[in-house]
Design a protein around this motif. Structure first.
Motif, PDB file in Angstrom:
ATOM      1  N   ALA A  85      42.867  55.093 -50.387  1.00  0.00           N
ATOM      2  CA  ALA A  85      41.873  56.169 -50.315  1.00  0.00           C
ATOM      3  C   ALA A  85      41.763  56.786 -51.697  1.00  0.00           C
ATOM      4  N   VAL A  86      40.534  56.951 -52.173  1.00  0.00           N
ATOM      5  CA  VAL A  86      40.343  57.566 -53.487  1.00  0.00           C
ATOM      6  C   VAL A  86      39.352  58.718 -53.388  1.00  0.00           C
ATOM      7  N   ALA A  87      39.596  59.743 -54.211  1.00  0.00           N
ATOM      8  CA  ALA A  87      38.603  60.793 -54.448  1.00  0.00           C
ATOM      9  C   ALA A  87      38.165  60.609 -55.896  1.00  0.00           C
ATOM     10  N   LEU A  88      36.879  60.279 -56.068  1.00  0.00           N
ATOM     11  CA  LEU A  88      36.341  59.947 -57.393  1.00  0.00           C
ATOM     12  C   LEU A  88      35.530  61.127 -57.928  1.00  0.00           C
ATOM     13  N   PRO A  89      35.858  61.590 -59.135  1.00  0.00           N
ATOM     14  CA  PRO A  89      35.094  62.706 -59.714  1.00  0.00           C
ATOM     15  C   PRO A  89      33.612  62.355 -59.812  1.00  0.00           C
ATOM     16  N   ARG A  90      32.784  63.241 -59.299  1.00  0.00           N
ATOM     17  CA  ARG A  90      31.341  63.001 -59.215  1.00  0.00           C
ATOM     18  C   ARG A  90      30.691  62.710 -60.551  1.00  0.00           C
ATOM     19  N   ASP A  91      31.222  63.366 -61.579  1.00  0.00           N
ATOM     20  CA  ASP A  91      30.538  63.334 -62.876  1.00  0.00           C
ATOM     21  C   ASP A  91      31.026  62.210 -63.769  1.00  0.00           C
ATOM     22  N   ARG A  92      31.904  61.332 -63.263  1.00  0.00           N
ATOM     23  CA  ARG A  92      32.458  60.352 -64.188  1.00  0.00           C
ATOM     24  C   ARG A  92      32.111  58.908 -63.863  1.00  0.00           C
ATOM     25  N   GLY A  93      31.200  58.732 -62.943  1.00  0.00           N
ATOM     26  CA  GLY A  93      30.540  57.443 -62.805  1.00  0.00           C
ATOM     27  C   GLY A  93      31.374  56.322 -62.209  1.00  0.00           C
ATOM     28  N   ARG A  94      30.683  55.220 -62.084  1.00  0.00           N
ATOM     29  CA  ARG A  94      31.212  54.075 -61.378  1.00  0.00           C
ATOM     30  C   ARG A  94      32.283  53.324 -62.165  1.00  0.00           C
ATOM     31  N   GLY A  95      32.226  53.422 -63.499  1.00  0.00           N
ATOM     32  CA  GLY A  95      33.218  52.722 -64.327  1.00  0.00           C
ATOM     33  C   GLY A  95      34.630  53.166 -63.995  1.00  0.00           C
ATOM     34  N   LEU A  96      34.790  54.442 -63.720  1.00  0.00           N
ATOM     35  CA  LEU A  96      36.115  54.954 -63.363  1.00  0.00           C
ATOM     36  C   LEU A  96      36.611  54.295 -62.074  1.00  0.00           C
ATOM     37  N   ALA A  97      35.747  54.246 -61.073  1.00  0.00           N
ATOM     38  CA  ALA A  97      36.112  53.634 -59.795  1.00  0.00           C
ATOM     39  C   ALA A  97      36.479  52.161 -59.983  1.00  0.00           C
TER      40      ALA A  97
END
Lengths: 304, 304
Positions: free
Chosen positions: B88-100
């Protein structure tokens, strides 16, 4: 659920390695793995403060209960027995132990209600908001899991409970349909099932996508909760709201007829409604009176 | 790990319901549940941005790899085979798909290296920092799991690898001792094992607490990594740093003698060191030359 999220899941699904013991991977309500002579179902859902809940609108125990219940709803959608849960939490540093205890009281009350044992977890402090992640492991019955992918053209589509307006009180206090799903799976031949978390329209697409069929929904047959008036129609709420945590399932016409006559869940207060049929095309349609139009995933209905 | 966290786990441990099929609950490296004729091990660890990592100091792939590897280390501590992971991940909204994508590349590379299949997960966006929570399910070998609780007075205590200074490069790039643990468990009669995540001193207490024994550590025998000079001694780094992700294990004297002669892991570059003995008292002591003093959980050493 944001559209971007679905793209990401599609990306991930392609990347995930295949394992001969992984019977069902990403794309159903839970994963299914083969262990010994039977199957395990595994699901994971995370609740994030500021996204899924607002602690000025609910208690820590509400959050804990919901975190467990959304996972229980996924296990219900497989018609499996929930068994063991692990929980990871990120606890805001400045909000003290009462918050942690509240979350765990909610988690454990929901777990206990459905015979789930809390077997472990990870507790962290965070400078940011509360995060609660639950992983739930279950066991399938002798009949195996009910997947999203088994619907056949001609099948009748049924739902439990009235739909829509979940934000009006229900989304924090719903009962996951674990017992209902097990009873239906035991007594009838279910072809496919999904829990309604994203909204009837969106979840119906998940079911038809996985089953490789289409569907036609009957607008007049959809059971709708009553809720406060706003600029969307009750039908749009029922199609698009999400967080109903009811069940949508498909079964053969004769079997559906038997089930709808018997209404096996009426004694527990849950009426089952026929809402449409699976079809041979790949289209998903909505019939309202004499009009038939393509159903939109978001549940938005065209105004004529 | 903050002291408050331990209190919370103790509180939780008392509250958690008992389940006849839960063989080992909270208090070991993983939970152990009985499924059919054999046991499953289940563990969960969450990494929180701003607490466990800083993305100005490492890549998203580093975070993903570490999130998988810390769980693999827990499975290693049970001497079990890691099998299936949900994330399960919480991905910062402002940092885009590259982070994921970076996080998942790291996760999946670590998973693949140890034969783990990523079977599912939950992706969320968050207004706050990145959170990655991994739940890993493994299967015990025919000899069962190696618990923390089996050390007996007189047992020899051994560790893999040099300890300390993990923040100096190792904590993001360690190799979880999965293969080493399985080999040791196959060839020797291990009484107890734990992975060194909190620091040798702290983790030794976990082992002796669960085993109901004491211990004496030999300061001169502890293998220490080299690291940058600061105001703490190398010994204090080895005792207190944490994140070594090496193994601490206990076995009978004769068995230890055989193992230390054979050094079965030398061929893979891992030397095993005898670092002390389990004792009948409940004290945990540190011997440095002629001095014997109580060991502190934090690994702090008294200056004479």
């Amino acid at each position: 659920m944001a559209r971007g999220e679905w793209d990401f899941i599609a990306w991930l699904r392609e990347k995930v390695a295949s394992d001969p013991r992984l019977r069902v991977g990403i794309g159903d309500d839970t994963a299914v793995v083969t262990k010994g002579s039977s199957d395990l179902v595994v699901t994971c859902d995370m609740l994030v403060e500021g996204v899924h809940f607002d602690l000025s609108q609910c208690t820590p125990a509400d959050v804990g209960r919901k975190a467990m219940n959304v996972n229980l709803s996924d296990i219900a959608a497989m018609a499996a027995h929930p068994r063991w849960a692990v929980v990871a939490v990120a606890l805001p540093r400045d909000r003290g132990r009462g918050l942690a205890e509240g979350v765990y009281e909610g988690l454990s009350a929901a777990a206990e209600r459905f015979g789930v044992t809390l077997i472990g977890g990870d507790t962290n402090s965070t400078p940011n908001g509360l995060v609660v992640s639950v992983t739930l492991i279950g066991e399938v019955t002798e009949k195996g899991a009910v997947l999203r992918s088994g619907a056949k053209p001609g099948d009748v589509l049924c739902v439990t409970g009235p739909l829509g307006y979940s934000l009006d009180g229900k989304h924090l206090a719903f009962t996951p349909r674990v017992r209902e799903a097990l009873l239906l799976h035991e007594r009838y031949e279910l072809h496919a099932m999904i829990d309604l978390s994203d909204g009837l329209a969106s979840d119906l697409f998940h079911l038809t996508d996985e089953s490789g069929c289409g569907a036609i929904l009957e607008a007049d047959a959809i059971p709708i909760r009553s809720g406060p008036a706003d600029d969307r129609s009750p039908l749009e709420h029922a199609l698009g709201d999400g967080e109903d945590f009811e069940l949508l399932f498909a079964l053969a016409e004769e079997e559906a007829k038997k089930l709808l006559e018997e209404q096996p869940l009426d004694s527990s207060g849950t009426h089952i409604s026929e809402v449409g049929k699976a079809t041979r095309t790949s289209e998903v349609l909505l019939r309202s009176g004499l009009r038939v139009e393509p159903l939109r995933r978001e549940g938005f209905v065209h105004r004529w």
